[in-house]
Motif scaffolding. Structure first.
Motif, short mmCIF file in Angstrom:
data_model
loop_
_atom_site.label_atom_id
_atom_site.label_comp_id
_atom_site.label_asym_id
_atom_site.label_seq_id
_atom_site.Cartn_x
_atom_site.Cartn_y
_atom_site.Cartn_z
N PHE A 41 84.22 36.82 -37.27
CA PHE A 41 83.09 37.65 -36.89
C PHE A 41 83.44 38.41 -35.63
CE2 PHE A 41 81.42 33.72 -38.83
CZ PHE A 41 81.00 34.28 -40.02
N VAL A 42 83.11 39.68 -35.60
CA VAL A 42 83.44 40.55 -34.48
C VAL A 42 82.36 40.45 -33.42
CG1 VAL A 42 83.90 42.93 -33.82
CG2 VAL A 42 84.68 42.09 -36.03
N SER A 43 82.78 40.31 -32.16
CA SER A 43 81.81 40.27 -31.07
C SER A 43 81.42 41.70 -30.68
CB SER A 43 82.39 39.52 -29.88
OG SER A 43 83.57 40.12 -29.45
N PRO A 44 80.37 41.87 -29.91
CA PRO A 44 79.97 43.23 -29.50
C PRO A 44 81.12 43.97 -28.82
CG PRO A 44 78.29 41.64 -28.89
CD PRO A 44 79.48 40.85 -29.39
N GLN A 45 81.22 45.26 -29.08
CA GLN A 45 82.32 46.06 -28.57
C GLN A 45 82.00 46.65 -27.19
OE1 GLN A 45 85.25 46.01 -30.12
NE2 GLN A 45 84.25 44.67 -31.58
N THR A 46 83.04 46.82 -26.39
CA THR A 46 82.89 47.39 -25.06
C THR A 46 82.85 48.92 -25.13
OG1 THR A 46 85.27 47.53 -24.72
CG2 THR A 46 84.19 45.45 -24.06
N LEU A 47 82.43 49.53 -24.05
CA LEU A 47 82.45 50.99 -23.98
C LEU A 47 83.87 51.52 -24.10
CD1 LEU A 47 79.79 51.67 -21.21
CD2 LEU A 47 79.59 52.08 -23.67
N ILE A 113 95.38 51.08 -36.95
CA ILE A 113 95.22 51.09 -35.49
C ILE A 113 94.25 49.99 -35.11
CG2 ILE A 113 94.49 52.43 -33.48
CD1 ILE A 113 95.12 54.97 -35.18
N GLU A 114 94.64 49.18 -34.14
CA GLU A 114 93.78 48.15 -33.59
C GLU A 114 93.59 48.44 -32.10
OE1 GLU A 114 92.14 45.96 -35.17
OE2 GLU A 114 93.22 45.59 -37.04
N VAL A 115 92.34 48.48 -31.66
CA VAL A 115 92.01 48.58 -30.24
C VAL A 115 91.70 47.16 -29.79
CG1 VAL A 115 90.48 49.57 -28.50
CG2 VAL A 115 91.13 50.93 -30.50
N VAL A 116 92.50 46.65 -28.86
CA VAL A 116 92.43 45.25 -28.45
C VAL A 116 91.18 45.00 -27.61
CG1 VAL A 116 93.61 43.43 -27.16
CG2 VAL A 116 94.93 45.05 -28.54
N SER A 117 90.46 43.95 -27.98
CA SER A 117 89.33 43.45 -27.20
C SER A 117 89.71 42.09 -26.64
CB SER A 117 88.09 43.30 -28.09
OG SER A 117 87.72 44.52 -28.65
N GLU A 118 88.99 41.64 -25.67
CA GLU A 118 89.27 40.34 -25.06
C GLU A 118 89.30 39.24 -26.12
OE1 GLU A 118 90.50 37.91 -22.18
OE2 GLU A 118 90.05 40.02 -21.80
N GLU A 119 88.31 39.24 -27.02
CA GLU A 119 88.23 38.17 -28.01
C GLU A 119 89.23 38.33 -29.16
OE1 GLU A 119 86.90 38.38 -31.36
OE2 GLU A 119 86.55 40.51 -31.18
N SER A 120 89.80 39.51 -29.31
CA SER A 120 90.71 39.74 -30.45
C SER A 120 92.17 39.87 -30.03
CB SER A 120 90.29 41.02 -31.19
OG SER A 120 90.56 42.17 -30.42
N ARG A 121 92.45 39.61 -28.77
CA ARG A 121 93.81 39.86 -28.24
C ARG A 121 94.91 39.21 -29.08
NH1 ARG A 121 93.57 39.43 -22.43
NH2 ARG A 121 92.96 41.57 -22.72
N GLU A 122 94.81 37.94 -29.36
CA GLU A 122 95.87 37.26 -30.11
C GLU A 122 95.95 37.79 -31.54
OE1 GLU A 122 97.26 32.82 -31.55
OE2 GLU A 122 95.84 32.99 -29.91
N VAL A 143 96.26 49.57 -29.27
CA VAL A 143 95.74 50.25 -28.09
C VAL A 143 95.14 49.22 -27.15
CG1 VAL A 143 94.22 52.07 -27.25
CG2 VAL A 143 95.19 52.24 -29.55
N GLU A 144 95.57 49.26 -25.90
CA GLU A 144 95.04 48.36 -24.88
C GLU A 144 94.66 49.17 -23.66
OE1 GLU A 144 96.76 44.58 -24.28
OE2 GLU A 144 97.96 44.67 -26.11
N GLY A 145 93.82 48.61 -22.81
CA GLY A 145 93.43 49.29 -21.58
C GLY A 145 94.36 48.91 -20.44
N ASP A 146 94.69 49.90 -19.59
CA ASP A 146 95.49 49.59 -18.40
C ASP A 146 94.56 49.13 -17.27
OD1 ASP A 146 94.37 51.89 -17.24
OD2 ASP A 146 96.22 53.06 -17.30
N GLU A 147 95.12 48.96 -16.07
CA GLU A 147 94.35 48.45 -14.93
C GLU A 147 93.19 49.36 -14.56
OE1 GLU A 147 97.83 49.21 -14.46
OE2 GLU A 147 98.27 47.28 -15.37
#
Length: 188
Positions: A41-47, A113-122, A143-147
């Motif tokens: 199950f996918v958790s809510p997505q970030t902006l 394409i996968e945009v990495v979320s905290e809960e889906s990282r692995e 796709v991941e976010g930088d600092e």
């Protein structure tokens, strides 16, 4: 007060769920995936996640060659026990012929394409790329976010001899590629 019982699908069968079960189970949450017979199950997505998807989808819509379409929110039936839902896909438009479809086949997919979320990282870094490669999908972008919260795109191409992905680039400010088709997207 009446307490509603848990839905039956919360108790998986001993052998796990199948790809077909995703279409038959009632009231599954949106964007439910199947990995190794287990419902994810996918958790809510970030902006960050949503704005990155929107930017990439628009840019890819303009860049894909004739005969291809950009899809989101549809699963890929990798095999009987795996049906993930990539964030974006580039799919052969012939797979678009049945508007009632809920999934596509790996042979119809050029790019996932996968945009990495905290809960889906692995899952997005390890599990899904292995499964996409084993199914023969030629290109994968992570796709991941930088600092500073800007997208960084890691691009991969399938090595047919090893059935695994090889890194073709890490793109910070500009995603400029010739394969799988010419694309030039500002990331800053």
């Amino acid at each position: 007060m009446t307490i509603e019982p848990y839905p039956d699908w919360l108790r998986p069968p001993a052998e796990g769920y199948t790809a077909e079960d995703l279409d038959r189970l009632p009231d599954l949450p949106p964007h439910t995936e199947l990995l190794d017979g287990s419902l994810i199950f996918v958790s809510p997505q970030t902006l960050f996640h949503m704005s990155t998807l929107k930017r990439l989808e628009r840019a890819l819509d303009d860049a894909v060659p004739a005969g291809w379409r950009v899809w989101r929110e549809i699963t890929v039936r990798l095999n009987v026990r795996n049906r993930p839902e990539p964030d974006l896909l580039v799919v052969d438009e012939r797979a678009h012929s049945d508007s009632r479809r809920t999934s596509c086949e790996p042979g119809d997919v050029l790019l996932v394409i996968e945009v990495v979320s905290e809960e889906s990282r692995e899952r997005d870094r390890q599990v899904k790329p292995r499964k996409y490669a084993a199914a023969g999908i030629p290109h994968f972008w992570r796709v991941e976010g930088d600092e500073e919260g800007r997208p960084v795109v890691h691009t991969y191409e399938l090595d047919p001899a090893t059935q695994s992905y090889g890194l073709t680039g890490i793109h910070h400010k500009q995603l400029k590629l010739e394969r799988p088709f010419p694309v030039d997207i500002g990331l800053a």
